[in-house]
Design a protein around this motif. Structure first.
Motif, PDB file in Angstrom:
ATOM      1  N   HIS A  27     -15.649   0.676  -7.341  1.00 30.59           N
ATOM      2  CA  HIS A  27     -14.991   0.997  -6.179  1.00 30.59           C
ATOM      3  C   HIS A  27     -15.759   1.001  -4.990  1.00 30.59           C
ATOM      4  CE1 HIS A  27     -13.026   2.855 -10.071  1.00 30.59           C
ATOM      5  NE2 HIS A  27     -11.739   2.899  -9.130  1.00 30.59           N
ATOM      6  N   GLU A  31     -14.665  -1.024  -1.211  1.00 26.10           N
ATOM      7  CA  GLU A  31     -14.054  -0.527  -0.122  1.00 26.10           C
ATOM      8  C   GLU A  31     -15.177  -1.076   0.814  1.00 26.10           C
ATOM      9  OE1 GLU A  31     -11.696   1.288   0.511  1.00 26.10           O
ATOM     10  OE2 GLU A  31     -11.062   1.457  -1.713  1.00 26.10           O
ATOM     11  N   ASN A  35     -13.325  -2.868   3.830  1.00 25.64           N
ATOM     12  CA  ASN A  35     -13.477  -2.292   5.200  1.00 25.64           C
ATOM     13  C   ASN A  35     -14.159  -3.209   6.370  1.00 25.64           C
ATOM     14  OD1 ASN A  35     -12.680   0.109   4.212  1.00 25.64           O
ATOM     15  ND2 ASN A  35     -14.794   1.168   4.148  1.00 25.64           N
ATOM     16  N   TYR A  73      -6.183  -0.232  -9.781  1.00 24.33           N
ATOM     17  CA  TYR A  73      -6.607   0.286  -8.159  1.00 24.33           C
ATOM     18  C   TYR A  73      -6.837  -0.906  -7.586  1.00 24.33           C
ATOM     19  CZ  TYR A  73     -10.435   0.855  -5.068  1.00 24.33           C
ATOM     20  OH  TYR A  73     -11.553   0.461  -4.265  1.00 24.33           O
ATOM     21  N   LEU A  74      -7.454  -2.043  -7.845  1.00 27.84           N
ATOM     22  CA  LEU A  74      -7.813  -3.028  -7.202  1.00 27.84           C
ATOM     23  C   LEU A  74      -6.832  -3.804  -6.474  1.00 27.84           C
ATOM     24  CD1 LEU A  74     -10.256  -4.713  -6.054  1.00 27.84           C
ATOM     25  CD2 LEU A  74     -10.199  -6.451  -7.970  1.00 27.84           C
ATOM     26  N   ASP A  76      -3.870  -2.661  -6.317  1.00 31.63           N
ATOM     27  CA  ASP A  76      -2.910  -1.561  -5.174  1.00 31.63           C
ATOM     28  C   ASP A  76      -3.652  -1.766  -3.853  1.00 31.63           C
ATOM     29  OD1 ASP A  76      -0.893  -0.944  -7.022  1.00 31.63           O
ATOM     30  OD2 ASP A  76      -1.595   0.914  -7.216  1.00 31.63           O
ATOM     31  N   ARG A  77      -5.012  -1.734  -4.109  1.00 29.97           N
ATOM     32  CA  ARG A  77      -5.862  -1.558  -2.761  1.00 29.97           C
ATOM     33  C   ARG A  77      -5.752  -2.864  -1.930  1.00 29.97           C
ATOM     34  NH1 ARG A  77      -7.715  -1.531   1.165  1.00 29.97           N
ATOM     35  NH2 ARG A  77      -9.657  -0.491   2.213  1.00 29.97           N
ATOM     36  N   CYS A  78      -5.672  -3.974  -2.655  1.00 31.10           N
ATOM     37  CA  CYS A  78      -5.693  -5.373  -1.806  1.00 31.10           C
ATOM     38  C   CYS A  78      -4.096  -5.403  -1.277  1.00 31.10           C
ATOM     39  CB  CYS A  78      -6.124  -6.304  -2.835  1.00 31.10           C
ATOM     40  SG  CYS A  78      -7.632  -6.446  -3.470  1.00 31.10           S
ATOM     41  N   SER A  81      -3.788  -3.546   2.125  1.00 30.61           N
ATOM     42  CA  SER A  81      -4.845  -4.134   3.142  1.00 30.61           C
ATOM     43  C   SER A  81      -4.002  -4.873   4.215  1.00 30.61           C
ATOM     44  CB  SER A  81      -5.997  -4.959   2.714  1.00 30.61           C
ATOM     45  OG  SER A  81      -6.760  -5.302   3.575  1.00 30.61           O
TER      46      SER A  81
END
Ligand SMILES: [Zn+2]
Length: 295
Positions: A27, A31, A35, A73-74, A76-78, A81
């Motif tokens: 994780h 980030e 970021n 998680y990955l 969803d995070r992408c 963005s």
């Protein structure tokens, strides 16, 4: 937003810049990578491994449960963005592994048959291309052979030729091609001998985006020249992981008289990775994306 890797690279080819493809294992690295992409308004590619492959190095392996939940998680995070992000499965040697990558939500998979005789590499790549394309996922493949960790010698004859690249592309229908242009994986033991003219020649004669593996540890001038001559995806991992570790080490040394605090060290590691990613995005010329495609 999560996008097809092919779209990011086709824009890069048009715009004359390269996009960093950064490997991740956890994780905090996700980030750090996202970021920087978000701060600089640039597209980025994050790279995963076939985590459950029993042949994967033990430090990289995850259980099926860990892999599945991490990938939730990955993805969803992408998706969340604001910049274009692609997820690539890096160096997968099996058809089954590529299928796992597609199931996990990768927007491209790299089938690495570079150690096989060329006819077998073509056969395996073509099988992956057929299924991946049916699922809307693009495919990277490798011809020639980028040196491994202990291999610091790159001989003239390992540079990919236009003829072999074209033949491979025509027979497989692959979307992007990793070519051997003088880089090796891991830490360089001596100065690499890059063949810049070969990059230009390949770029002029092959319509699909070109990929450089072993992107850690070149000079800023090397990166700028490679991107200018037509490399559109630069894989970068080793020095990013080392820079994170260096920041943690320095923080520990600076505070040797105090108890070590987990979050302080984690933050230092993320900052280290961010600094080197930021620096390389600059060399790759990815900022041009902002000028060309975001008006
Ligand atoms: Zn590689």
């Amino acid at each position: 937003m999560l996008v097809n890797t092919k779209n990011i690279l086709e824009e890069a080819k048009k715009g004359g810049y390269a996009v960093g493809a950064f490997n991740l294992l956890s994780h905090p690295t996700v980030e750090a990578i996202l970021n920087v992409a978000e701060e600089t308004n640039t597209p980025v590619i994050v790279q995963i491994n076939d985590w459950v492959d029993p042949n994967l190095a033990i430090a990289r392996r995850k259980s099926q449960f860990e892999a599945d939940t991490f990938m939730n998680y990955l993805v969803d995070r992408c998706k969340a963005s604001p910049v274009p992000v692609a997820i690539n499965l890096d160096h997968c040697k099996t058809y089954e592994g590529c299928m796992r990558g597609i199931k996990w939500g990768c927007t491209s998979v790299m089938i690495d048959g570079s150690e096989l005789p060329v006819e077998e590499n073509i056969k395996l790549t073509k099988a992956v291309v057929n299924t991946a394309h049916a699922c809307g996922v693009s495919v990277e493949a490798e011809i020639g052979h980028v040196g491994g960790r202990a291999d610091d010698t790159v001989k003239e004859d390992v540079y990919t030729t236009v003829e072999e690249a074209n033949l491979f592309y025509k027979k497989t229908g692959v979307d992007m091609l990793a070519v051997s242009i003088g880089t090796t994986h891991g830490v360089y033991l001596k100065k690499p001998k890059l063949n810049f003219d070969r990059i230009s020649e390949l770029n002029k004669n092959i319509s699909i985006p070109l990929v450089m593996h072993g992107g850690s540890g070149l000079t800023p001038g090397d990166y700028i020249e490679c991107a200018k001559r037509g490399i559109t995806k630069i894989n970068f991992a080793t020095y990013m992981f080392m820079e994170g570790g260096k920041y943690i080490k320095e923080t520990l040394e600076k505070n040797a008289d105090k108890p070590a605090e987990f979050n302080t060290l984690l933050k230092a590691g993320i900052e280290g990775q961010k600094a080197i990613i930021r620096e390389h995005i600059e060399y790759f010329g990815t900022k041009k994306y902002d000028e060309i495609f975001r008006q």
